[in-house]
Every structure is written in structure tokens, then in C-alpha cells.
Design an enzyme around this catalytic site. Structure first.
Site, PDB file in Angstrom:
ATOM      1  CE  LYS A   1      -2.637  -0.782   3.406  1.00 44.86           C
ATOM      2  NZ  LYS A   1      -2.534   0.009   4.606  1.00 44.86           N
TER       3      LYS A   1
ATOM      4  NE  ARG B   1      -4.773  -0.131   9.641  1.00 45.87           N
ATOM      5  CZ  ARG B   1      -3.780   0.723   9.398  1.00 45.87           C
ATOM      6  NH1 ARG B   1      -4.013   2.001   9.353  1.00 45.87           N
ATOM      7  NH2 ARG B   1      -2.555   0.280   9.204  1.00 45.87           N
TER       8      ARG B   1
ATOM      9  NE  ARG C   1       9.585  -4.736   5.840  1.00 44.15           N
ATOM     10  CZ  ARG C   1       8.310  -4.352   5.883  1.00 44.15           C
ATOM     11  NH1 ARG C   1       7.706  -3.961   4.793  1.00 44.15           N
ATOM     12  NH2 ARG C   1       7.662  -4.370   7.022  1.00 44.15           N
TER      13      ARG C   1
ATOM     14  NE  ARG D   1      10.021  -2.430  10.801  1.00 43.37           N
ATOM     15  CZ  ARG D   1       9.067  -1.849  10.102  1.00 43.37           C
ATOM     16  NH1 ARG D   1       9.346  -0.791   9.372  1.00 43.37           N
ATOM     17  NH2 ARG D   1       7.832  -2.301  10.109  1.00 43.37           N
TER      18      ARG D   1
ATOM     19  NE  ARG E   1       1.619  -5.515  11.453  1.00 45.92           N
ATOM     20  CZ  ARG E   1       2.625  -5.013  10.737  1.00 45.92           C
ATOM     21  NH1 ARG E   1       3.835  -5.483  10.867  1.00 45.92           N
ATOM     22  NH2 ARG E   1       2.412  -4.051   9.883  1.00 45.92           N
TER      23      ARG E   1
END
Ligand code: AMP
Length: 217
Positions: free
Chosen positions: A18, A94, A133, A162, A173
């Protein structure tokens, strides 16, 4: 239709791209970026009452309550809606309650005044992308799973994953997204345009450009 278009809602799971799509639209079309994440972070930065409420929630992956987000959206949207440019809603709504609230803000010609773009990506691909990532400890540059490098190509800093990019956190999530946010796309069935986000970045952005032009941006 383009004359009636007031807003575009960008939907997609965390990690669906997004942010990349929003940035592409901002760079190439005359749209106003309306990100609830940014608005909430500003509330924290400015030490407001809302900021105090949301401070510990931001960054945890949990959602701020509908009541608080809706209040922030109402105040800020009324400021930008009178502008002639199309508002790009990034990160809102959301939940279905938030979507219903947004409908109350728009006027009677709602159906023509907004479109919803949903970026669809297979969940397993999202997990692989996020878990692969890496972020530079020195300059915070982010590198994808395909960038096969040992150190930051900008400053030579060490690359680490991270904390909220751990597989377990990402899957949690995604489940929350499925439970709370995915019903929003069914709610918007009559205004929904789906973009296949499984392809390479270039192909996805090409589709988005074509779509934006069809929408008259
Ligand atoms: P974002 O920058 O869109 O990833 O948002 C950062 C954080 O702000 C999210 O993880 C949530 O905690 C909060 N947030 C942003 N938008 C919303 C929303 N529409 N509803 C609830 N929480 C939100």
C-alpha cells in the site's frame, strides 16, 4: 466520472505494498495524501490528548479504537474535502464501522464520489516479503528479500530484521487484518477495484497507473 471523484480509498493487508502504491500515486498524480497513521503520529508528536491515548498503541500492530480514529478523521477530512483535488485515503477505513462512518461524512452522491482500490497479495508471499526485509541500523534504509546484500548499500551499516517483522508477529497482524479489515472490501463491493499485487513492483505500478488514468486522476 472524474469530475465527481472526491476520494480514493486504498485497501490492502499489511505488507501488500500500500505504501509503495500511495507514494507512486502521490509522485505521479495530483492527489492529497490522507494517512491516518501519519495523523495519529502527529497527535503524539504534538502532545495532544489524542496523542496520549494512542501513544502506546502505535507501532504495536494493534488498532486504535474506532471512536478515536473517526474523531481524528472527521476533523482533518473536513479541512481537505473542499479542495478540488482527490483525497487518497491511506490506512482508513480499517473496520466496517469506520467505513460506515466515512459514508456519513460524504454527501448524497457518495456512490460516484469515491472509489476503493484493493491490492490483493497472497498471504504466504506477504510473509516471505516481510520476513526477508532488512533495515539498516544506521540510516534506516529498507532492503527487500531480493536485495542479496550483506550490508547497507547507502552507508555500509549493518542490516537487521525489524522486531515487528518477525514471522509470528506478521502472521498475527494478517489474522487481525482478515478478522477486522477484510470485511471492509465486502462492504465496498459496489465501488471496489481489485489490483493483483502478486506481480513484480514494476507490473503492479503499471496497473495502478493505468487505473488512475481510467479514473481520470
Ligand atoms: P499505518 O502508518 O497506516 O501503518 O498506521 C500506524 C498505526 O496507526 C497502526 O498500526 C494503528 O495502530 C494506527 N492506525 C492507523 N490507522 C488506523 C485506523 N484506521 N484504525 C485504527 N488504527 C489505525
Amino acid at each position: 466520472m472524474s469530475n465527481d471523484l472526491k476520494a480514493i480509498v486504498l485497501l490492502g493487508a499489511p505488507g501488500a505494498g500500500k505504501g509503495t502504491v500511495a507514494q507512486h500515486l502521490l509522485d505521479n498524480f495530483d492527489v492529497i495524501h490522507f494517512s491516518t497513521g501519519n495523523l495519529l503520529r502527529n497527535e503524539v508528536k504534538n502532545d495532544t490528548e489524542v496523542g496520549a491515548i494512542v501513544k502506546s498503541i502505535l507501532g504495536s500492530g494493534d488498532l486504535v479504537s474506532d471512536g478515536v480514529v473517526n474523531q481524528v478523521v472527521e476533523v482533518n477530512l473536513e479541512r481537505v474535502l473542499p479542495e478540488k483535488r482527490v483525497v487518497l485515503l491511506d490506512g482508513f477505513p480499517r473496520s466496517v464501522d469506520q467505513a460506515k462512518f466515512l459514508d456519513t461524512i460524504f454527501d448524497a452522491c457518495l456512490k460516484n464520489s469515491m472509489k476503493v482500490i484493493e491490492i490483493e497479495v497472497d498471504y504466504e508471499l506477504i510473509v516471505a516479503r516481510i520476513v526477508g526485509r532488512r533495515v539498516c541500523v544506521l540510516c534506516a534504509a529498507t532492503f527487500g528479500a531480493d536485495d542479496k546484500i550483506g550490508r547497507c548499500s547507502r552507508c555500509g551499516g549493518e542490516l537487521v530484521r525489524r522486531g515487528d517483522d518477525e514471522e509470528e508477529v506478521v502472521r498475527h497482524r494478517l489474522l487481525e487484518y482478515q478478522r477486522i479489515t477484510l470485511p471492509v472490501s465486502a462492504y465496498y463491493a459496489d465501488r471496489l477495484i481489485k489490483v493483483d499485487g502478486n506481480a513484480s513492483r514494476e507490473i503492479v505500478l503499471q496497473s495502478v497507473t493505468k487505473l488512475a488514468m481510467e479514473l481520470g486522476l
